[in-house]
Design an enzyme around this catalytic site. Structure first.
Site, mmCIF file in Angstrom:
data_model
loop_
_atom_site.group_PDB
_atom_site.id
_atom_site.type_symbol
_atom_site.label_atom_id
_atom_site.label_comp_id
_atom_site.label_asym_id
_atom_site.label_seq_id
_atom_site.Cartn_x
_atom_site.Cartn_y
_atom_site.Cartn_z
ATOM 1 N N ARG A 13 -12.394 -2.920 -7.740
ATOM 2 C CA ARG A 13 -12.230 -3.806 -6.585
ATOM 3 C C ARG A 13 -13.599 -4.142 -6.032
ATOM 4 O O ARG A 13 -14.405 -3.266 -5.772
ATOM 5 C CB ARG A 13 -11.428 -3.086 -5.507
ATOM 6 C CG ARG A 13 -10.114 -3.712 -5.223
ATOM 7 C CD ARG A 13 -9.303 -3.024 -4.171
ATOM 8 N NE ARG A 13 -9.934 -1.978 -3.397
ATOM 9 C CZ ARG A 13 -9.397 -1.444 -2.312
ATOM 10 N NH1 ARG A 13 -8.261 -1.886 -1.873
ATOM 11 N NH2 ARG A 13 -10.000 -0.477 -1.662
ATOM 12 N N TYR A 32 -11.584 0.833 10.282
ATOM 13 C CA TYR A 32 -12.761 1.387 9.584
ATOM 14 C C TYR A 32 -13.215 0.510 8.421
ATOM 15 O O TYR A 32 -14.138 0.860 7.700
ATOM 16 C CB TYR A 32 -12.508 2.828 9.104
ATOM 17 C CG TYR A 32 -11.180 3.064 8.414
ATOM 18 C CD1 TYR A 32 -10.937 2.610 7.120
ATOM 19 C CD2 TYR A 32 -10.166 3.759 9.059
ATOM 20 C CE1 TYR A 32 -9.727 2.835 6.508
ATOM 21 C CE2 TYR A 32 -8.941 3.995 8.450
ATOM 22 C CZ TYR A 32 -8.735 3.535 7.175
ATOM 23 O OH TYR A 32 -7.524 3.755 6.562
ATOM 24 N N LYS A 33 -12.539 -0.636 8.210
ATOM 25 C CA LYS A 33 -12.952 -1.521 7.111
ATOM 26 C C LYS A 33 -13.895 -2.586 7.680
ATOM 27 O O LYS A 33 -15.072 -2.325 7.891
ATOM 28 C CB LYS A 33 -11.726 -2.153 6.464
ATOM 29 C CG LYS A 33 -10.739 -1.140 5.884
ATOM 30 C CD LYS A 33 -9.538 -1.847 5.301
ATOM 31 C CE LYS A 33 -8.431 -0.884 4.889
ATOM 32 N NZ LYS A 33 -8.760 -0.071 3.729
ATOM 33 N N PHE A 48 0.842 -1.195 0.000
ATOM 34 C CA PHE A 48 0.000 0.000 0.000
ATOM 35 C C PHE A 48 0.888 1.259 0.000
ATOM 36 O O PHE A 48 1.934 1.274 0.656
ATOM 37 C CB PHE A 48 -0.917 -0.021 1.236
ATOM 38 C CG PHE A 48 -1.991 1.021 1.180
ATOM 39 C CD1 PHE A 48 -3.075 0.891 0.333
ATOM 40 C CD2 PHE A 48 -1.908 2.159 1.970
ATOM 41 C CE1 PHE A 48 -4.065 1.858 0.264
ATOM 42 C CE2 PHE A 48 -2.899 3.132 1.917
ATOM 43 C CZ PHE A 48 -3.974 2.983 1.060
ATOM 44 N N ASP A 52 1.199 -5.427 8.051
ATOM 45 C CA ASP A 52 0.068 -4.527 7.858
ATOM 46 C C ASP A 52 -1.167 -5.416 7.680
ATOM 47 O O ASP A 52 -1.269 -6.162 6.699
ATOM 48 C CB ASP A 52 0.315 -3.665 6.612
ATOM 49 C CG ASP A 52 -0.808 -2.664 6.351
ATOM 50 O OD1 ASP A 52 -1.958 -2.937 6.754
ATOM 51 O OD2 ASP A 52 -0.536 -1.630 5.721
HETATM 52 C C1 LIG Z 1 -2.916 -1.880 3.512
HETATM 53 C C2 LIG Z 1 -3.236 -0.508 4.017
HETATM 54 N N1 LIG Z 1 -2.358 0.138 4.803
HETATM 55 C C3 LIG Z 1 -2.613 1.388 5.268
HETATM 56 C C4 LIG Z 1 -3.804 2.025 4.950
HETATM 57 C C5 LIG Z 1 -4.071 3.443 5.334
HETATM 58 O O1 LIG Z 1 -3.788 3.867 6.547
HETATM 59 P P1 LIG Z 1 -4.409 5.181 7.184
HETATM 60 O O2 LIG Z 1 -5.525 4.722 8.071
HETATM 61 O O3 LIG Z 1 -3.295 5.789 7.915
HETATM 62 O O4 LIG Z 1 -4.938 6.056 6.099
HETATM 63 C C6 LIG Z 1 -4.760 1.379 4.142
HETATM 64 C C7 LIG Z 1 -6.038 2.013 3.756
HETATM 65 O O5 LIG Z 1 -6.241 3.183 3.739
HETATM 66 C C8 LIG Z 1 -4.444 0.101 3.667
HETATM 67 O O6 LIG Z 1 -5.306 -0.549 2.885
HETATM 68 N N1 LIG Z 2 -8.588 5.226 4.155
HETATM 69 C C1 LIG Z 2 -9.275 5.686 3.100
HETATM 70 C C2 LIG Z 2 -9.666 7.021 3.025
HETATM 71 O O1 LIG Z 2 -9.354 7.844 4.064
HETATM 72 C C3 LIG Z 2 -10.386 7.492 1.919
HETATM 73 C C4 LIG Z 2 -10.700 6.609 0.880
HETATM 74 C C5 LIG Z 2 -10.313 5.299 0.927
HETATM 75 C C6 LIG Z 2 -9.566 4.835 2.010
HETATM 76 C C7 LIG Z 2 -9.059 3.472 2.063
HETATM 77 O O2 LIG Z 2 -9.226 2.854 3.067
HETATM 78 C C8 LIG Z 2 -8.341 2.925 0.926
HETATM 79 C C9 LIG Z 2 -8.027 1.484 1.165
HETATM 80 N N2 LIG Z 2 -7.181 1.269 2.319
HETATM 81 C C10 LIG Z 2 -7.439 0.761 -0.004
HETATM 82 O O3 LIG Z 2 -7.120 -0.398 0.169
HETATM 83 O O4 LIG Z 2 -7.353 1.269 -1.095
#
Ligand SMILES: Cc1ncc(COP(=O)(O)O)c(C=O)c1O
Ligand SMILES: Nc1c(O)cccc1C(=O)C[C@H](N)C(=O)O
Length: 411
Positions: A385, A236-237, A134, A211
């Protein structure tokens, strides 16, 4: 012929919903009594119907009634109390190793720096990660490598498969300090061999940071059993914590004594309210905290953790496997003949709870689908997706979404 196939596939959706032992959970989520097809719970999970009530009660009774007393009475302990519940219900982690804090990005930063400090070997100058990780993970280690004078060793991940144990064995050695990988790849949904890779990293003296954003609440985990060092993930997922709800950090208990995380704040200090001179870490996982915990953002996830404890991660994973298998079946019947490619593993046991489908027209197709209340997400350059949340997604909802992709592609 096609109508006949469509009728068979729709019958299959009805049969799968009728046989689904978790079907009753769907009705506990807001918005599931409409025809909207939500296929993006792996970005942002739906809210539970009990969440508005829980939050109102918190405002009226806890915040409004107890005011500042709330900190002493409950809130100071919530980050580890909820962390322990998450550890028990989802992570396979004994109490005292999990805490809710910060964003995933900040948690990962703290864990990677803590892992490097725990390695404490000047000969270990490399961080290993994969090209398809990511973005935040990649950017973080680019920054950390610069701060610490380290080198990055990139594993070329096949986006449709993922990182294998053999690739990790090839990329690691006496110079490796830390390996940073995603358990379920955000794009392909590939499910990495977490125990095998952890063992491979340990065999050369390196530590692993996992992660778990796309695995927490969708696949079974046994972090203690696999002897994982450090892990982080979103809430949040699949945990339905709401937009921007704080992340979790797992630190294996053998790394807790002397844990050196880089953001020294008063909430991670021993006896925070002594407000004494100098930083001395609090004992245990509490030392992972930095500033005031985001209590408000932790409230919603508790509802889902209760449901997960009731349903069990084994049943959740079983439904997830059926959902992705049905998605692949619909893809094969309708989309593959139209030139769409599956950018996820065909083998069910190698998948998390989403699949990615590639087609050059998908950017425009996704925009049109959102207008029709069919909501997957788009990942550049041309992937749709399809995210499947075992507690809230029904097979009929998935059928409607995949049929809409097919129809929109034909227009
Ligand atoms: C694999 C992964 N790592 C990290 C994040 C993001 O982290 P954060 O909550 O800091 O935006 C996401 C999604 O947003 C993710 O899918
Ligand atoms: N964290 C997100 C956000 O703040 C806005 C829009 C999307 C997201 C996501 O969670 C993206 C997600 N982690 C991904 O796998 O693409």
């Amino acid at each position: 012929m096609e109508n006949h196939d469509g009728a068979i596939l729709l019958e299959e959706a009805a049969r799968l919903d009728a046989a689904d032992p978790l079907a009753r959970y769907r009705g506990l989520f807001i918005g599931t009594d409409t025809d909207l097809s939500y296929l993006d719970g792996n970005s942002l999970g739906r809210p539970l119907k009990r969440t508005p009530r829980d939050i109102t009660t918190f405002i009226e009774e806890d915040w409004g009634g107890r005011l500042i007393r709330g900190w002493d009475e409950e809130w100071l302990d919530l980050p580890h109390a909820i962390g322990d519940q998450l550890g028990r219900a989802v992570l396979g982690a004994a109490p005292g190793q999990t805490v809710i804090a910060d964003s995933t990005t900040v948690v990962l930063y703290k864990l990677i720096r803590a892992a490097l400090a725990a390695v404490a070997d000047p000969a270990r100058t490399e961080i290993v990660l994969d090209t398809d990780n990511f973005p935040t993970d990649r950017y973080l280690v680019e920054g950390i490598a610069r701060e610490e004078g380290l080198t990055l060793r990139w594993i070329e991940a096949d986006p449709a498969s993922g990182v294998t144990v053999d690739q990790v064995r090839d990329a690691t050695g006496p110079a490796t300090a830390v390996v940073l990988l995603s358990h379920v790849a955000y794009r392909s949904g590939f499910l990495a061999d977490l125990p095998g890779i952890t063992e491979a990293a340990h065999s050369v003296g390196a530590l692993v940071v996992w992660d778990l954003c796309h695995s927490a609440g969708s696949v079974e985990l046994d972090l203690d059993g696999a002897n994982v060092d450090f892990a982080a993930g979103c809430t949040y997922k699949y945990l339905n914590g709401g937009p921007g709800s704080p992340a979790f950090a797992y630190v294996n208990r053998r790394h807790l004594p002397g844990l050196k995380q880089p953001i020294w704040g008063w909430m991670g200090r021993k006896d925070a309210f002594e407000m004494a001179a100098g930083y001395e870490p609090a004992p245990g996982i509490r030392s992972f905290l930095s500033g005031t915990p985001a209590i408000f953002g932790m409230l919603a996830m508790r509802g889902t953790l209760d449901l997960i404890e009731e349903a069990g991660m084994a049943a959740i994973r079983e439904k997830s496997l059926k959902l992705t298998a049905y998605a692949v079946q619909l893809f094969e019947a309708w989309l593959e003949p139209a030139g769409v490619e599956l950018a996820s593993p065909r083998e069910p046991e190698l998948r998390g709870s989403h699949i990615t489908l590639d087609h050059p027209a998908f950017r425009n197709v996704t925009a049109a689908l959102w207008e029709q209340d069919v909501i997957p997400d788009f990942r550049a350059p041309h992937g749709i997706r399809v995210g499947l949340s075992p507690l809230s997604t029904s097979f009929a909802e998935l059928f409607r979404g995949m049929a809409a992709i097919r129809d929109q592609l034909r227009r």
